[in-house]
Every structure is written in C-alpha cells, then in structure tokens.
Write a protein that holds these residues in place. Structure first.
Motif, PDB file in Angstrom:
ATOM      1  N   ARG A 225       0.833  -1.211   0.000  1.00 35.61           N
ATOM      2  CA  ARG A 225       0.000   0.000   0.000  1.00 35.61           C
ATOM      3  C   ARG A 225       0.863   1.255   0.000  1.00 35.61           C
ATOM      4  O   ARG A 225       1.767   1.403   0.815  1.00 35.61           O
ATOM      5  N   ARG A 226       0.601   2.123  -0.931  1.00 35.41           N
ATOM      6  CA  ARG A 226       1.356   3.383  -1.029  1.00 35.41           C
ATOM      7  C   ARG A 226       1.260   4.158   0.285  1.00 35.41           C
ATOM      8  O   ARG A 226       0.185   4.353   0.835  1.00 35.41           O
ATOM      9  N   GLY A 227       2.408   4.587   0.793  1.00 35.52           N
ATOM     10  CA  GLY A 227       2.450   5.333   2.043  1.00 35.52           C
ATOM     11  C   GLY A 227       2.581   4.468   3.275  1.00 35.52           C
ATOM     12  O   GLY A 227       2.739   4.982   4.387  1.00 35.52           O
ATOM     13  N   ALA A 228       2.527   3.138   3.123  1.00 31.12           N
ATOM     14  CA  ALA A 228       2.620   2.227   4.261  1.00 31.12           C
ATOM     15  C   ALA A 228       4.054   2.187   4.799  1.00 31.12           C
ATOM     16  O   ALA A 228       5.007   2.644   4.161  1.00 31.12           O
ATOM     17  N   ALA A 229       4.190   1.575   5.994  1.00 29.58           N
ATOM     18  CA  ALA A 229       5.464   1.599   6.709  1.00 29.58           C
ATOM     19  C   ALA A 229       6.627   1.043   5.894  1.00 29.58           C
ATOM     20  O   ALA A 229       7.738   1.581   5.926  1.00 29.58           O
ATOM     21  N   LEU A 230       6.409  -0.039   5.145  1.00 35.21           N
ATOM     22  CA  LEU A 230       7.502  -0.693   4.428  1.00 35.21           C
ATOM     23  C   LEU A 230       7.450  -0.479   2.923  1.00 35.21           C
ATOM     24  O   LEU A 230       8.278  -1.014   2.194  1.00 35.21           O
ATOM     25  N   TYR A 231       6.499   0.309   2.464  1.00 32.90           N
ATOM     26  CA  TYR A 231       6.317   0.485   1.019  1.00 32.90           C
ATOM     27  C   TYR A 231       7.557   1.095   0.363  1.00 32.90           C
ATOM     28  O   TYR A 231       7.957   0.678  -0.733  1.00 32.90           O
ATOM     29  N   ALA A 232       8.167   2.061   0.999  1.00 26.61           N
ATOM     30  CA  ALA A 232       9.328   2.738   0.407  1.00 26.61           C
ATOM     31  C   ALA A 232      10.600   2.501   1.210  1.00 26.61           C
ATOM     32  O   ALA A 232      11.596   3.196   1.013  1.00 26.61           O
ATOM     33  N   GLU A 233      10.594   1.508   2.107  1.00 27.18           N
ATOM     34  CA  GLU A 233      11.736   1.281   2.998  1.00 27.18           C
ATOM     35  C   GLU A 233      13.058   1.110   2.252  1.00 27.18           C
ATOM     36  O   GLU A 233      14.048   1.779   2.583  1.00 27.18           O
ATOM     37  N   PRO A 234      13.173   0.247   1.234  1.00 28.03           N
ATOM     38  CA  PRO A 234      14.447   0.135   0.534  1.00 28.03           C
ATOM     39  C   PRO A 234      14.871   1.440  -0.129  1.00 28.03           C
ATOM     40  O   PRO A 234      16.064   1.754  -0.161  1.00 28.03           O
ATOM     41  N   ASP A 235      13.914   2.201  -0.649  1.00 23.65           N
ATOM     42  CA  ASP A 235      14.250   3.505  -1.224  1.00 23.65           C
ATOM     43  C   ASP A 235      14.929   4.400  -0.194  1.00 23.65           C
ATOM     44  O   ASP A 235      15.943   5.055  -0.471  1.00 23.65           O
ATOM     45  N   VAL A 236      14.367   4.430   0.999  1.00 26.34           N
ATOM     46  CA  VAL A 236      14.907   5.272   2.070  1.00 26.34           C
ATOM     47  C   VAL A 236      16.319   4.827   2.434  1.00 26.34           C
ATOM     48  O   VAL A 236      17.244   5.646   2.545  1.00 26.34           O
ATOM     49  N   LEU A 237      16.495   3.535   2.636  1.00 30.00           N
ATOM     50  CA  LEU A 237      17.808   3.024   3.014  1.00 30.00           C
ATOM     51  C   LEU A 237      18.845   3.256   1.924  1.00 30.00           C
ATOM     52  O   LEU A 237      19.996   3.582   2.210  1.00 30.00           O
ATOM     53  N   MET A 238      18.448   3.107   0.679  1.00 33.43           N
ATOM     54  CA  MET A 238      19.390   3.314  -0.422  1.00 33.43           C
ATOM     55  C   MET A 238      19.848   4.765  -0.474  1.00 33.43           C
ATOM     56  O   MET A 238      21.024   5.051  -0.701  1.00 33.43           O
ATOM     57  N   ARG A 239      18.927   5.685  -0.256  1.00 29.00           N
ATOM     58  CA  ARG A 239      19.311   7.106  -0.277  1.00 29.00           C
ATOM     59  C   ARG A 239      20.210   7.457   0.903  1.00 29.00           C
ATOM     60  O   ARG A 239      21.068   8.336   0.786  1.00 29.00           O
ATOM     61  N   GLU A 241      22.420   5.409   2.277  1.00 22.49           N
ATOM     62  CA  GLU A 241      23.724   4.760   2.156  1.00 22.49           C
ATOM     63  C   GLU A 241      24.499   5.159   0.902  1.00 22.49           C
ATOM     64  O   GLU A 241      25.727   5.192   0.924  1.00 22.49           O
ATOM     65  N   PHE A 242      23.790   5.466  -0.211  1.00 23.47           N
ATOM     66  CA  PHE A 242      24.462   5.634  -1.491  1.00 23.47           C
ATOM     67  C   PHE A 242      24.036   6.918  -2.198  1.00 23.47           C
ATOM     68  O   PHE A 242      22.953   7.444  -1.944  1.00 23.47           O
ATOM     69  N   ARG A 243      24.888   7.371  -3.097  1.00 23.72           N
ATOM     70  CA  ARG A 243      24.576   8.544  -3.903  1.00 23.72           C
ATOM     71  C   ARG A 243      23.936   8.151  -5.234  1.00 23.72           C
ATOM     72  O   ARG A 243      22.903   8.675  -5.602  1.00 23.72           O
ATOM     73  N   GLU A 244      24.562   7.224  -5.946  1.00 22.47           N
ATOM     74  CA  GLU A 244      24.065   6.845  -7.269  1.00 22.47           C
ATOM     75  C   GLU A 244      22.997   5.754  -7.122  1.00 22.47           C
ATOM     76  O   GLU A 244      23.198   4.604  -7.527  1.00 22.47           O
ATOM     77  N   THR A 245      21.879   6.100  -6.551  1.00 16.48           N
ATOM     78  CA  THR A 245      20.869   5.091  -6.234  1.00 16.48           C
ATOM     79  C   THR A 245      20.316   4.408  -7.488  1.00 16.48           C
ATOM     80  O   THR A 245      19.938   3.241  -7.428  1.00 16.48           O
ATOM     81  N   ALA A 246      20.262   5.115  -8.611  1.00 17.15           N
ATOM     82  CA  ALA A 246      19.716   4.514  -9.830  1.00 17.15           C
ATOM     83  C   ALA A 246      20.551   3.305 -10.259  1.00 17.15           C
ATOM     84  O   ALA A 246      20.000   2.254 -10.626  1.00 17.15           O
ATOM     85  N   LYS A 247      21.873   3.431 -10.210  1.00 18.58           N
ATOM     86  CA  LYS A 247      22.731   2.310 -10.601  1.00 18.58           C
ATOM     87  C   LYS A 247      22.605   1.158  -9.618  1.00 18.58           C
ATOM     88  O   LYS A 247      22.551  -0.016 -10.007  1.00 18.58           O
ATOM     89  N   TYR A 248      22.561   1.489  -8.332  1.00 17.02           N
ATOM     90  CA  TYR A 248      22.419   0.427  -7.337  1.00 17.02           C
ATOM     91  C   TYR A 248      21.073  -0.286  -7.494  1.00 17.02           C
ATOM     92  O   TYR A 248      20.990  -1.505  -7.349  1.00 17.02           O
ATOM     93  N   ASN A 249      20.022   0.470  -7.764  1.00 14.07           N
ATOM     94  CA  ASN A 249      18.709  -0.137  -7.989  1.00 14.07           C
ATOM     95  C   ASN A 249      18.740  -1.113  -9.162  1.00 14.07           C
ATOM     96  O   ASN A 249      18.159  -2.205  -9.108  1.00 14.07           O
ATOM     97  N   THR A 250      19.416  -0.718 -10.222  1.00  8.09           N
ATOM     98  CA  THR A 250      19.514  -1.565 -11.409  1.00  8.09           C
ATOM     99  C   THR A 250      20.247  -2.869 -11.088  1.00  8.09           C
ATOM    100  O   THR A 250      19.842  -3.953 -11.535  1.00  8.09           O
ATOM    101  N   ILE A 251      21.310  -2.775 -10.307  1.00 10.31           N
ATOM    102  CA  ILE A 251      22.086  -3.964  -9.941  1.00 10.31           C
ATOM    103  C   ILE A 251      21.258  -4.901  -9.058  1.00 10.31           C
ATOM    104  O   ILE A 251      21.206  -6.122  -9.291  1.00 10.31           O
ATOM    105  N   ILE A 252      20.605  -4.334  -8.053  1.00  9.70           N
ATOM    106  CA  ILE A 252      19.805  -5.161  -7.152  1.00  9.70           C
ATOM    107  C   ILE A 252      18.664  -5.828  -7.909  1.00  9.70           C
ATOM    108  O   ILE A 252      18.357  -7.011  -7.704  1.00  9.70           O
TER     109      ILE A 252
END
Length: 468
Positions: A225-239, A241-252
């Motif tokens: 569900r959009r806005g839920a506790a874990l809906y964007a959790e990896p996005d938050v953690l990636m930002r 920890e990392f700067r080039e999140t787009a490349k890391y997202n592609t790799i994962i």
C-alpha cells in the motif's frame, strides 16, 4: 512491545560487563537491525549514561551530552552549560559518581558516527583518553553505529586511531528464523516460513506486521500500500547509504531477477565489469548483497572468484525488488489487490523457496551445536557444479563426511523419486560418508516414509521439526 531474541548478543555484552578490566566495545550493524533496542534491554537495571547522538553541529551535540552528564551527577554539570570540547566531555566520564552498589558504570553512545561527522578528531581524542585514563576506570563504554562501512574503515581498520583499543567488537546480524517467527506465534508453520521469507530477520520489519491479522492482510497493508510503513523502505535506506541510487537499484533488480554471475549482471545493467565490482562491494558492505561459493570451494578458489555467485542477502530487499519495484505504477494507482492476487500470491511459494533452504541450513547448524547430528559440522551451504545443485550440504571438519539435503517448499509431499535425484547428486561429493536429508513443507509419501524407516542414511525433516 515484548523483546524477542538476541540471547547471544546480550550474553556477549554481559560477559564484557562482568570482565574485571575496563571495556571499550564497538557494536554496529545495518539500520533497523535492533541495536538500540538490544542496548536498552541490556542497560535495564544498570547504572547507565545513554546518549543517543543526533545529526547536528559539534556545539549542539556537546550541549546535549553535557545535559546527559549533568543528569548523571557529573561535577562539571553544576557550573557548565556546555563542555568546550570532546576531550573535556569524555574525560569527565572518569569523574561520574561511583554507583552506590559498587557496580560498573555503563556508558552507551548510540550513533557514534554522527558525532565523528561533526568533529573528525573525535576518534583520536577518545584514543588518547582511553590510553591514558579511561582504561583504568570502572567503566564499560559502548560505541554504537549503523554506518557499517564507516565503522569498519574509520574505527576498526589498522589506520584508524582506535585500532586495537576495542576490548570487544559485536556486529549485529539479522535474527535467525527461530527467533524471527516468534513475532507471529499464532501463524501456521507455513505462514511463519512465508513471513520470514518476506521480512527476513530484521526486527523492525517483523514488528511492523500485526500477528493477529492474516499474512495476506499484512502484506497488502504494510508493504504493497502506497504510504505504508515498508512500502518505500528500501528507497529510504538506499538514499541514506548511497549517492548513485539509480545504478544500485539496477544492480539489485538484476540480481533479484536471477542474474547471479558477474558477467550476467554486467550484461543486464550495461555497467562495465571493472566499475560493477565497486558497486557490488559497496552493497556487500551494508549487507544487501553477498557472494556465495560452493560449500566445497577452497579458500584459494574463493580468492580468485571464479565460481562465486551474487545473491541478495536481505530477504525484504529481495521481496521488494521482485514484487514492489516492478509494479510501482499499479501500486501507486491503488491497485493493491490486483498486484497481490495476480503477481504476488501465485509466485509466493516459489519466491520463499530460497529462504526455506536457508532455514534448513540454519537448522542443521543448530542441530550440530546441540549435538543432535552424527558429527559436528564445520561448513554448511549450497553446492553446485555445471549441471547439478544440492540445496544443503554440511561438511565435517575433515571434509570427508557430508550431509546432503533436498528442500521443497511446495504443497505436495516429497516422494522416492526426489530422494533418487538427491542420491545421484550427492554421489558427486568427494566424501567417504553421506547422510541424506529431505526437508519438506507438506511432508512425505508413505513410500518415502518406509524407505527412511529402513535406512539410517536417510532422514526426513518436516516443518514441525524446523520449528521445534
């Protein structure tokens, strides 16, 4: 909320506390892993100065630390509104009043990297104080942090000022499955395994789900569900920890889809292999990705990296990049039920298969520690060659005895044909003694039960055994 698990971590901290010498303990681990909750639990009923550092200027942090010191009875608190520097502030730990019962004073500095970010000289300051004063005091100091790469490079590495000063280093890991499933006492064994496959052993994720609600309801409410506790959790953690999140997202995403070899990941992501190694190393440092070798691989072979495969070490990241990330458009529009019913539910058991295999490997390790196997196992993992794979292989210290296991997380019982396949694959292991184990979600056929009853070299392990 009831505190669950972490018995080994708490026992380690207790051993440090009971030691006759002053203690400087480094405790670190990825975000949401339960570091603060564990330290709060450990500090209960102990004389403790607990300082939770925040991002801010050096002056703001010193002012907050001064207030905490004053509350603990530091003499300087009577006339200081703020320590002038960290040398004075930390040096004053030696002036704190002795606890009335003679016990050791516990000093916990949570998110220590925040303090270093605002004052890079702090590790050198603490090193000097420890060498000349604090190591002679009745103190146990715990420095805690979530920035794993920072802790390992700036605190624990040979070039770091505090190198060699720590009396204990504890890297907190995700919970084993037998602790994680305690968050869902009312779930069936199958749903416990599914919940673990989705959330892994991260306490904050596990605590998000409502154990009184069905697994499907929790998934829709807290993950899809959009806005839920874990809906964007990896996005938050990636930002974070990392700067080039787009490349890391592609790799994962590539790894989540099954690209586990370096060349395959490079082809999928269009990132040159030379550059890709840096990104993969960064993901491994924070515990999102791990490199896996056949359990029989020698150290020299692992150093060359000729057979290593990359996999997502974090279960929730694997779920999120498998089901949430590629369906963001539908989920953003509110089609939670559609994504769950048409995408998630049909694939959930196949998705959980790798987590189930890991549960079986963890169970073997635990059985070995309990002395419930024919011999103590030294290495546990997967095995594969160019044509075959064995889900679970456990070797003794000599490497001449092996337990080979087949795992099936499916809604039908295992049968003798599956045992025959395992037997043929296990024959490839260059060992003198083999024990075959069959791990099954939905039990075994009567024919397979009969074979196991007549053959001591075959054992059957069901879900109740895993959760015993």
């Amino acid at each position: 909320m009831v505190f669950i698990g972490r018995d080994d971590d708490l026992a380690f901290l207790q051993d440090c506390y009971d030691d006759a010498k002053a203690q400087l303990v480094i405790l670190y681990g990825r975000r949401r892993i339960g570091k603060t909750e564990t330290l709060v639990r450990f500090s209960q009923d102990r004389p403790t100065l607990f300082f939770a550092a925040q991002t801010g200027t050096k002056e703001e942090q010193l002012a907050e630390f001064t207030q905490r010191m004053a509350a603990q009875g530091a003499p300087a608190g009577k006339y200081l509104s703020r320590y002038a520097n960290w040398s004075d502030a930390l040096g004053d730990l030696a002036e704190l009043p002795e606890p009335a019962d003679g016990r050791r004073r516990l000093v916990i500095i949570d998110e220590f990297p925040y303090l270093v970010k605002s004052d890079p000289t702090l590790p050198s300051v603490l090193q000097n104080l420890w060498d000349h004063r604090l190591r002679h005091e009745n103190l146990m100091i715990v420095l805690c942090g979530s920035a794993m790469s920072f802790i390992e490079k700036e605190i624990l590495s040979e070039k770091a000022p505090l190198y060699g000063r720590a009396t204990g280093v504890l890297k907190m890991l995700p919970m084993p499955y037998w602790d994680a499933v305690q968050f869902f006492p009312g779930y069936s064994a199958e749903d416990k395994a599914l919940a673990y496959a989705i959330l892994g052993g991260v306490p904050q994720y596990l605590a998000t789900f409502d154990p009184e609600r069905p697994l499907a309801w929790n998934l829709k409410r807290y993950v899809l569900r959009r806005g839920a506790a874990l809906y964007a959790e990896p996005d938050v953690l990636m930002r974070e920890e990392f700067r080039e999140t787009a490349k890391y997202n592609t790799i994962i995403r590539a790894i989540a889809l099954g690209d586990t070899k370096l060349n395959d990941i490079a082809t999928h992501t269009l990132i040159p292999i030379g550059t890709l190694g840096f990104y993969l190393s960064s993901l491994m440092e924070v515990g999102i990705v791990e490199r896996e070798f056949p359990v029989t691989a020698k150290l020299a072979e692992q150093a060359k990296g000729t057979r290593g495969l990359y996999r997502l070490a974090d279960d929730f990241f694997r779920f999120w990049y498998s089901f949430v990330y590629p369906n963001r458009s539908e989920l953003e529009s509110g089609d939670v039920d559609g994504v769950y019913e048409e995408v998630v539910a049909p694939a959930l058991h196949d998705f959980a298969a790798s987590a189930f295999e890991r549960m079986c490997r963890e169970w073997l390790r635990r059985q070995s520690l309990r002395g419930k196997l024919p011999y103590r196992v030294n290495r546990v993992g997967r095995w594969w060659d160019k044509t075959d794979e064995i889900d679970v292989v456990a070797l003794d210290r000599t490497g001449r005895k092996a337990i080979a296991g087949e795992c099936k997380f499916r809604n039908n019982p295992m049968d003798p044909a599956m045992l025959d396949v395992l037997r043929a694959r296990a024959a490839k292991l260059k060992v003198d003694e083999r024990l075959l184990m069959m791990f099954s979600l939905h039990g075994f056929t009567p024919q397979l039960d009969a074979i196991a009853a007549a053959d001591d070299a075959v054992r059957l392990v069901g879900m109740n055994d895993l959760f015993d």
